[in-house]
Design a protein around this motif. Structure first.
Motif, PDB file in Angstrom:
ATOM      1  N   VAL A 153      18.550  97.337  66.832  1.00  0.00           N
ATOM      2  CA  VAL A 153      18.733  95.994  67.402  1.00  0.00           C
ATOM      3  C   VAL A 153      19.521  95.067  66.490  1.00  0.00           C
ATOM      4  O   VAL A 153      19.476  95.177  65.277  1.00  0.00           O
ATOM      5  CB  VAL A 153      17.374  95.346  67.735  1.00  0.00           C
ATOM      6  N   PRO A 155      20.112  91.442  64.920  1.00  0.00           N
ATOM      7  CA  PRO A 155      19.437  90.163  64.706  1.00  0.00           C
ATOM      8  C   PRO A 155      20.086  89.076  65.563  1.00  0.00           C
ATOM      9  O   PRO A 155      21.307  89.004  65.676  1.00  0.00           O
ATOM     10  CB  PRO A 155      19.651  89.896  63.214  1.00  0.00           C
ATOM     11  N   ILE A 215      35.039  97.968  59.809  1.00  0.00           N
ATOM     12  CA  ILE A 215      35.261  96.637  59.213  1.00  0.00           C
ATOM     13  C   ILE A 215      36.127  96.777  57.949  1.00  0.00           C
ATOM     14  O   ILE A 215      36.997  95.936  57.692  1.00  0.00           O
ATOM     15  CB  ILE A 215      33.923  95.930  58.903  1.00  0.00           C
ATOM     16  N   VAL A 254      31.014  92.312  53.938  1.00  0.00           N
ATOM     17  CA  VAL A 254      29.948  92.717  54.866  1.00  0.00           C
ATOM     18  C   VAL A 254      28.597  92.400  54.233  1.00  0.00           C
ATOM     19  O   VAL A 254      28.340  92.768  53.091  1.00  0.00           O
ATOM     20  CB  VAL A 254      30.073  94.217  55.183  1.00  0.00           C
TER      21      VAL A 254
HETATM   22  N1  SAJ Z   1      31.153  91.921  60.357  1.00  0.00           N
HETATM   23  C1  SAJ Z   1      32.499  91.848  60.092  1.00  0.00           C
HETATM   24  N2  SAJ Z   1      33.376  92.089  61.109  1.00  0.00           N
HETATM   25  C2  SAJ Z   1      32.946  92.398  62.357  1.00  0.00           C
HETATM   26  C3  SAJ Z   1      31.562  92.493  62.614  1.00  0.00           C
HETATM   27  C4  SAJ Z   1      30.683  92.246  61.585  1.00  0.00           C
HETATM   28  O1  SAJ Z   1      32.930  91.570  58.973  1.00  0.00           O
HETATM   29  O2  SAJ Z   1      33.804  92.567  63.226  1.00  0.00           O
HETATM   30  C5  SAJ Z   1      30.197  91.647  59.288  1.00  0.00           C
HETATM   31  C6  SAJ Z   1      29.287  90.459  59.597  1.00  0.00           C
HETATM   32  O3  SAJ Z   1      29.910  89.253  59.285  1.00  0.00           O
HETATM   33  C7  SAJ Z   1      28.103  90.765  58.694  1.00  0.00           C
HETATM   34  C8  SAJ Z   1      28.051  92.301  58.669  1.00  0.00           C
HETATM   35  O4  SAJ Z   1      29.305  92.726  59.164  1.00  0.00           O
HETATM   36  O5  SAJ Z   1      28.321  90.282  57.390  1.00  0.00           O
HETATM   37  C9  SAJ Z   1      26.960  92.916  59.502  1.00  0.00           C
HETATM   38  O6  SAJ Z   1      26.816  92.220  60.742  1.00  0.00           O
HETATM   39  P1  SAJ Z   1      26.708  92.958  62.158  1.00  0.00           P
HETATM   40  O7  SAJ Z   1      26.551  91.934  63.194  1.00  0.00           O
HETATM   41  O8  SAJ Z   1      27.802  93.928  62.311  1.00  0.00           O
HETATM   42  O9  SAJ Z   1      25.414  93.862  62.012  1.00  0.00           O
HETATM   43  P2  SAJ Z   1      23.871  93.624  61.554  1.00  0.00           P
HETATM   44  O10 SAJ Z   1      23.756  94.017  60.107  1.00  0.00           O
HETATM   45  O11 SAJ Z   1      23.339  92.311  61.949  1.00  0.00           O
HETATM   46  O12 SAJ Z   1      23.158  94.744  62.479  1.00  0.00           O
HETATM   47  C10 SAJ Z   1      23.561  96.100  62.357  1.00  0.00           C
HETATM   48  C11 SAJ Z   1      23.814  96.661  63.759  1.00  0.00           C
HETATM   49  N3  SAJ Z   1      24.441  97.988  63.667  1.00  0.00           N
HETATM   50  C12 SAJ Z   1      25.575  98.282  64.362  1.00  0.00           C
HETATM   51  O13 SAJ Z   1      26.145  97.472  65.066  1.00  0.00           O
HETATM   52  C13 SAJ Z   1      26.076  99.678  64.242  1.00  0.00           C
HETATM   53  C14 SAJ Z   1      22.491  96.761  64.515  1.00  0.00           C
HETATM   54  O14 SAJ Z   1      22.662  97.385  65.778  1.00  0.00           O
HETATM   55  C15 SAJ Z   1      21.477  97.562  63.680  1.00  0.00           C
HETATM   56  O15 SAJ Z   1      20.220  97.677  64.325  1.00  0.00           O
HETATM   57  C16 SAJ Z   1      21.280  96.818  62.378  1.00  0.00           C
HETATM   58  O16 SAJ Z   1      22.541  96.792  61.689  1.00  0.00           O
HETATM   59  C17 SAJ Z   1      20.225  97.567  61.562  1.00  0.00           C
HETATM   60  O17 SAJ Z   1      19.063  97.120  61.574  1.00  0.00           O
HETATM   61  O18 SAJ Z   1      20.539  98.621  60.991  1.00  0.00           O
END
Ligand code: SAJ
Length: 401
Positions: A153, A155, A215, A254
């Motif tokens: 999921v 957040p 990313i 990230v």
């Molecule tokens: N980010 C980027 N570029 C993007 C998307 C995100 O730089 O295009 C960065 C965000 O700013 C952030 C980081 O990546 O710093 C992570 O954010 P996110 O929204 O991608 O993910 P999380 O960490 O909130 O949640 C992830 C999700 N995994 C995937 O999308 C594969 C979520 O589904 C998982 O359940 C969660 O990790 C987890 O608990 O492992």
């Protein structure tokens, strides 16, 4: 009332919403957390984390006697482990919280109980846990159902995604996978996909490593495009018009407790097989340093041109847009680093106070600063009015979205 008893160990970002959702299906649920403060908060029908729709759900299930919290487990039909698995300073996984849960439930287990691990774990952990339990309780050998079922999921959308996402359900044997599928079907509308435990463990690590690598590709492009004076966000939106291209967004790095962490579960254990995963982590970490350098150089140019030290506004310090979560946040790292050497002000609409950093409203930060660096694409920064005299560095494209 469904007459099974469920025990969820760990009442954090995943465990509390999961407990509340299960309880909302009229299943008697016990939530276990080692922190008595968290237990008391939940038993008052309140919550200790911020997540949309969670407060009302927890209040409802606690008030109706469906969810109660406690510091130690009792016998149950289903045990679900949802505690954090961070990384140690050498980047290897720390599964000590999972193992403490296993220790605490081992005396409570009975034949036919279902044990599910949802915490992110290194490959083979579920099988090792099975051996550990059967060594300590030979009376149970071959008589438990054990499965690994990663949470997936996002957040900010946890309640919706808990119910609607597909789930991968990895049993230590096919019977365990089937038993766990029966359990998840009580509260999940998404499709349930059975497999073995090892594949399910790997699935979780691969999903987050894939996102990190995508990313990293975007972040590498952002540095190359800066060199070539090309707008990387426009470039990516054009490349993504191709039916088989989907590049994610560049960012100052990230953050969070998942994508910035989980790839190390693979790279620390299997370095010779994970060159791309390792490089992606390095690239995303490097992007944060690159942003710091870019802001420093812009400040230096301003100083030469105007013979005065600039005030730099850093817009956003959470790890991603529209949340207050600072864990592993690259933008917070940027703010802390620059605060030691530069005159900065920080605007973070989701946080009222942060020790050691001066916080201002978006409008006053933009009005007072000479250089404005957008680090996180918070909704409050969209359409913000920026006087033409200001130097703008938009690392997340929020001013153009
Ligand atoms: N980010 C980027 N570029 C993007 C998307 C995100 O730089 O295009 C960065 C965000 O700013 C952030 C980081 O990546 O710093 C992570 O954010 P996110 O929204 O991608 O993910 P999380 O960490 O909130 O949640 C992830 C999700 N995994 C995937 O999308 C594969 C979520 O589904 C998982 O359940 C969660 O990790 C987890 O608990 O492992």
């Amino acid at each position: 009332m469904n007459d099974i008893r469920v025990t969820v160990l760990g009442l954090g970002y995943i465990g509390l919403p999961t407990s509340a959702l299960i309880a909302s299906r009229k299943i008697k649920t016990a939530g276990i957390d080692i922190n008595p403060g968290i237990v008391d908060t939940i038993n008052r029908g309140e919550i200790h984390i911020s997540e949309p729709d969670l407060a009302g759900l927890v209040r409802y299930v606690v008030e109706n006697g469906l969810l109660s919290a406690s510091v130690s487990p009792s016998p149950s039909d289903v045990f679900l482990i949802t505690v954090p698995t961070p990384i140690l300073p050498d980047k290897s996984p720390d599964i000590s919280h999972v193992m403490s849960c296993v220790e605490s439930i081992t005396p409570c287990l009975s034949p036919s109980n279902l044990l599910i691990i949802e915490s992110t774990c290194p490959v083979n952990t579920t099988s090792e846990i099975k051996d550990h339990i059967y060594n300590k309780r030979p009376d149970l050998a071959g008589r438990l159902y054990i499965a690994y079922c990663p949470e997936r999921v996002l957040p900010g959308r946890i309640i919706y995604e808990l119910e609607n996402n597909d789930r991968v359900i990895g049993g230590i044997n096919p019977e365990s996978a089937q038993k766990a599928m029966g359990f998840y079907s009580l509260f999940v509308k998404g499709k349930l996909h059975p497999t073995d435990a090892k594949t399910a463990e790997m699935c979780k690590l691969v999903e987050n490593s894939y996102r990190d690598a995508n990313i990293a590709f975007a972040n590498e492009l952002s540095i190359l495009c800066d060199h070539l004076s090309i707008d990387v966000f426009e470039l990516i939106s054009l490349t993504n018009r191709h039916p088989r291209v989907n590049i994610l967004k560049p960012s100052p790095g990230v953050g969070g407790h998942c994508i910035a962490v989980d790839p190390y579960f693979l790279s620390s254990r299997y370095p010779e097989y994970t060159r791309m995963i390792t490089l992606s982590r390095q690239l995303n970490n490097y992007k944060t340093q690159w942003v710091i350098e870019k802001i420093r150089n812009t400040a230096l140019e301003f100083q030469h041109k105007n013979s005065k030290t600039p005030l730099i506004a850093l817009m956003g310090i959470s790890f991603k847009p529209d949340i207050d979560d600072l864990r592993e946040s690259p933008s917070l790292h940027i703010a802390r680093t620059l605060s030691k050497t530069h005159n900065i002000t920080v605007s973070e609409p989701n946080i009222a106070l942060y020790d050691g950093l001066k916080l201002s409203s978006p409008d006053s930060a933009v009005r007072e600063a000479d250089i404005i660096a957008f680090l996180v694409a918070h909704k409050e920064f969209k359409n913000i009015n920026i006087p033409g005299t200001k130097t703008v560095l938009d690392f997340c494209n929020v001013t153009k979205e």
